[in-house]
Each structure stands twice: as C-alpha cells, then as structure tokens.
Write a protein that holds these residues in place. Structure first.
Motif, PDB file in Angstrom:
ATOM      1  N   ARG A   3       0.753  -1.123   0.237  1.00  8.94           N
ATOM      2  CA  ARG A   3       0.217   0.101   0.534  1.00  8.94           C
ATOM      3  C   ARG A   3       0.654   1.987   0.095  1.00  8.94           C
ATOM      4  O   ARG A   3       0.123   2.314  -0.238  1.00  8.94           O
ATOM      5  CB  ARG A   3      -1.110   0.240   1.192  1.00  8.94           C
ATOM      6  N   PHE A   6     -18.582  -6.821  -7.273  1.00  9.16           N
ATOM      7  CA  PHE A   6     -18.118  -6.292  -8.349  1.00  9.16           C
ATOM      8  C   PHE A   6     -18.557  -6.739  -9.471  1.00  9.16           C
ATOM      9  O   PHE A   6     -19.038  -7.210  -9.787  1.00  9.16           O
ATOM     10  CB  PHE A   6     -16.565  -6.863  -7.486  1.00  9.16           C
ATOM     11  N   GLU A  51     -14.041  -4.658 -12.598  1.00 10.75           N
ATOM     12  CA  GLU A  51     -13.034  -5.169 -10.905  1.00 10.75           C
ATOM     13  C   GLU A  51     -13.791  -3.535  -9.624  1.00 10.75           C
ATOM     14  O   GLU A  51     -13.336  -3.275  -9.244  1.00 10.75           O
ATOM     15  CB  GLU A  51     -11.863  -5.496 -11.263  1.00 10.75           C
ATOM     16  N   ARG A  52     -14.770  -3.287 -10.326  1.00  7.74           N
ATOM     17  CA  ARG A  52     -15.027  -1.970  -9.930  1.00  7.74           C
ATOM     18  C   ARG A  52     -16.134  -1.940  -9.145  1.00  7.74           C
ATOM     19  O   ARG A  52     -17.004  -3.652  -9.028  1.00  7.74           O
ATOM     20  CB  ARG A  52     -16.309  -0.899 -10.537  1.00  7.74           C
ATOM     21  N   ILE A  53     -16.877  -2.147  -7.557  1.00  5.85           N
ATOM     22  CA  ILE A  53     -17.347  -1.999  -6.402  1.00  5.85           C
ATOM     23  C   ILE A  53     -18.672  -1.831  -6.801  1.00  5.85           C
ATOM     24  O   ILE A  53     -19.221  -0.696  -7.152  1.00  5.85           O
ATOM     25  CB  ILE A  53     -17.300  -2.045  -5.405  1.00  5.85           C
ATOM     26  N   ARG A  69     -17.241 -10.780  -2.571  1.00  6.53           N
ATOM     27  CA  ARG A  69     -16.701 -10.953  -1.950  1.00  6.53           C
ATOM     28  C   ARG A  69     -16.859 -10.873  -0.265  1.00  6.53           C
ATOM     29  O   ARG A  69     -17.811  -9.886  -0.776  1.00  6.53           O
ATOM     30  CB  ARG A  69     -15.289 -10.434  -1.501  1.00  6.53           C
ATOM     31  N   ARG A 120     -14.840  -1.569   1.520  1.00  5.33           N
ATOM     32  CA  ARG A 120     -14.501  -1.263   0.764  1.00  5.33           C
ATOM     33  C   ARG A 120     -13.128  -0.987   0.085  1.00  5.33           C
ATOM     34  O   ARG A 120     -12.367  -2.280  -0.904  1.00  5.33           O
ATOM     35  CB  ARG A 120     -15.190   0.361  -0.096  1.00  5.33           C
ATOM     36  N   ASP A 121     -12.409  -0.752   1.223  1.00  4.05           N
ATOM     37  CA  ASP A 121     -11.250  -0.826   0.721  1.00  4.05           C
ATOM     38  C   ASP A 121     -10.254  -2.306   1.318  1.00  4.05           C
ATOM     39  O   ASP A 121      -9.456  -2.468   0.854  1.00  4.05           O
ATOM     40  CB  ASP A 121     -10.231   0.042   2.063  1.00  4.05           C
ATOM     41  N   ALA A 142     -11.964  -4.578   0.281  1.00  3.77           N
ATOM     42  CA  ALA A 142     -12.000  -5.678  -0.460  1.00  3.77           C
ATOM     43  C   ALA A 142     -11.709  -5.498  -1.965  1.00  3.77           C
ATOM     44  O   ALA A 142     -10.970  -6.434  -2.676  1.00  3.77           O
ATOM     45  CB  ALA A 142     -13.204  -5.112  -1.228  1.00  3.77           C
ATOM     46  N   TYR A 143     -10.869  -4.068  -1.508  1.00  2.00           N
ATOM     47  CA  TYR A 143      -9.705  -3.745  -3.198  1.00  2.00           C
ATOM     48  C   TYR A 143      -8.346  -3.800  -2.190  1.00  2.00           C
ATOM     49  O   TYR A 143      -7.844  -4.088  -3.246  1.00  2.00           O
ATOM     50  CB  TYR A 143      -9.850  -2.113  -3.224  1.00  2.00           C
ATOM     51  N   ASP A 175      -5.137  -6.813  -1.641  1.00  2.00           N
ATOM     52  CA  ASP A 175      -4.535  -7.896  -2.273  1.00  2.00           C
ATOM     53  C   ASP A 175      -4.247  -8.898  -1.215  1.00  2.00           C
ATOM     54  O   ASP A 175      -4.850  -9.009  -0.192  1.00  2.00           O
ATOM     55  CB  ASP A 175      -2.777  -7.624  -2.065  1.00  2.00           C
ATOM     56  N   ARG A 197      -6.127  -9.942   2.596  1.00  2.00           N
ATOM     57  CA  ARG A 197      -7.438 -10.364   3.023  1.00  2.00           C
ATOM     58  C   ARG A 197      -7.858 -11.358   3.401  1.00  2.00           C
ATOM     59  O   ARG A 197      -8.590 -12.112   4.516  1.00  2.00           O
ATOM     60  CB  ARG A 197      -8.405 -10.397   1.045  1.00  2.00           C
TER      61      ARG A 197
END
Length: 230
Positions: A110, A159, A163-165, A197, A208-209, A211-212, A214, A218
């Motif tokens: 990050r 998603f 790959e957009r929420i 997810r 959201r963070d 989920a996006y 690596d 997660r």
C-alpha cells in the motif's frame, strides 16, 4: 497573539444543556476546548465545555452563524479522521501480530514509495494502529467509537466485471438471512459477470478498502475475523 480563549472542536447533539448559562433542552451544543496564553489547546477531553451557540458566540465574540459554521466544519474534519482511522484499523489490525514478512508485504503493497527507504514496516504498522485507536478513543465530541477486531462486522461486496465495486451490504446476523443474501448476491454477480467477496471491517467504507486490497491482506482479514469469533 490570539485574543480568544477557546477553540471549537465540533458540534454535538448528545449534550443538550449549556455549560455556560445552564439552559436545557437544546438541540445541539458546541464543544469548546480552552486555550493557553499562546493560543494552544490547554486540556484534554475532560476540560471541554459544551455551550449553546449563543453562549459560544458571546465567549468568542463571534456571530452565532460563524460559531455554527465553524463547529460543523470542525465536526466534519473529525468525522473524516474517524473514517480514516476505521480504514487503517480494518486493513492493519488483522496483521498486527502477523509474521514480519507478511506485515511488510501488506504495508509496502500500500506504500510502495517507502520500500527500500529504511522505513520499517512493523514500526509503521504499529504507528498507524496507535494513531487510529487514539483517534477513535477521543471523547471530545462524543463517546469513544468501536476500534477492536471484535467490533468488525462482515460486509458482502459485489464487484462488476471491470473490478469496480457495484454494491456493499452488511451481512445479516441471522443464518437464514445470510444464505438468502449470499444467493441473491451471487445471482446478481453472475448477471453482471462480476464476483462476490465477503470481508470484515469497522464500517462499509472501510470494507471497500479491504475488498480492494491484495489477497494477503484479505487472508489475514478473514483469519482475524474467525479468531475473534471462534
């Protein structure tokens, strides 16, 4: 040198009595921190007073409109700090006791600009977590906010194909409702050729963070949730 004696920290609706004149039943009060002779904050949350807008205006020699606008701005800034703190905790708290290698991968993933600069990922993670917890523990304009992994809640994230929420929803506590939600989400994901997810976080925006993030982030997020609810 400043001539005022107070700085406005925010505006609250859970304190309805003016600490100056004693008037009760107010819709909101202004949280004010005392200042020292140099204009620096001189106290802690216990030293904050809560005035009605009229008394706050008198104390500051301002108009009530300026007091209200300043209080709302201060509260919005505090809300933004809280939101950032929830994001940092949702990302980093699960890896707090992870192996150094995993902490480094998560942090540098990050913060690539800090790689090979001598910055130690473990120290940065500890610093971020300490700052986030202190932010949410601050009671200046309200009670302490949830900050533990035990306070995390699960969120279902859909998603889209790029790959957009597409959607974020809190996962229900009831097992039947969870199954129904999962089935509905999967059907919708299939329709838009997306994916689903489930992550744990302190709120939907933090989810959201996560989920996006690596795969390693997660994975530790899931481990932390399972450990906290074993």
């Amino acid at each position: 040198m400043p001539t005022w004696k107070w700085t406005i920290k925010g505006i609250v609706d859970d304190v309805t009595e003016c600490g100056c004149c004693g008037r009760r039943g107010l819709k909101r009060t202004v949280a004010m921190m005392p200042l020292d002779a140099n204009g620096n904050e001189d106290g802690t949350a216990e030293d904050v007073v809560y005035y009605g807008t009229s008394c706050a205006a008198d104390a500051l020699s301002w108009t009530q409109g300026k007091v209200t606008d300043t209080a709302r701005t201060a509260q919005a800034e505090r809300d933004q700090r809280d939101a950032y703190a929830r994001r940092m905790l949702s990302i980093y708290a699960p890896v707090e006791f992870a192996p150094v290698r995993d902490q480094a991968r998560v942090h540098y993933g990050r913060n690539a600009h800090q790689r090979d600069t001598g910055v130690k990922a473990t120290e940065e993670v500890a610093k971020l977590l300490a700052e986030a917890r202190a932010t949410l523990a601050d009671t200046t304009t309200g009670p302490a906010r949830p900050s533990r992994i035990e306070d995390f809640r699960r969120y279902l994230v859909i998603f889209s194909s790029d790959e957009r929420i597409y959607l974020v929803r809190r996962v229900p506590e009831d097992e039947t409702e969870r199954q129904e939600q999962a089935a509905t989400a999967q059907r919708r994901a299939d329709q838009i050729r997306g994916s689903v997810r489930v992550v744990a976080a302190l709120d939907a925006e933090a989810a959201r963070d996560v989920a996006y993030a690596d795969d390693l982030t997660r994975d530790w997020n899931t481990k932390a949730w399972q450990a906290a609810h074993a």
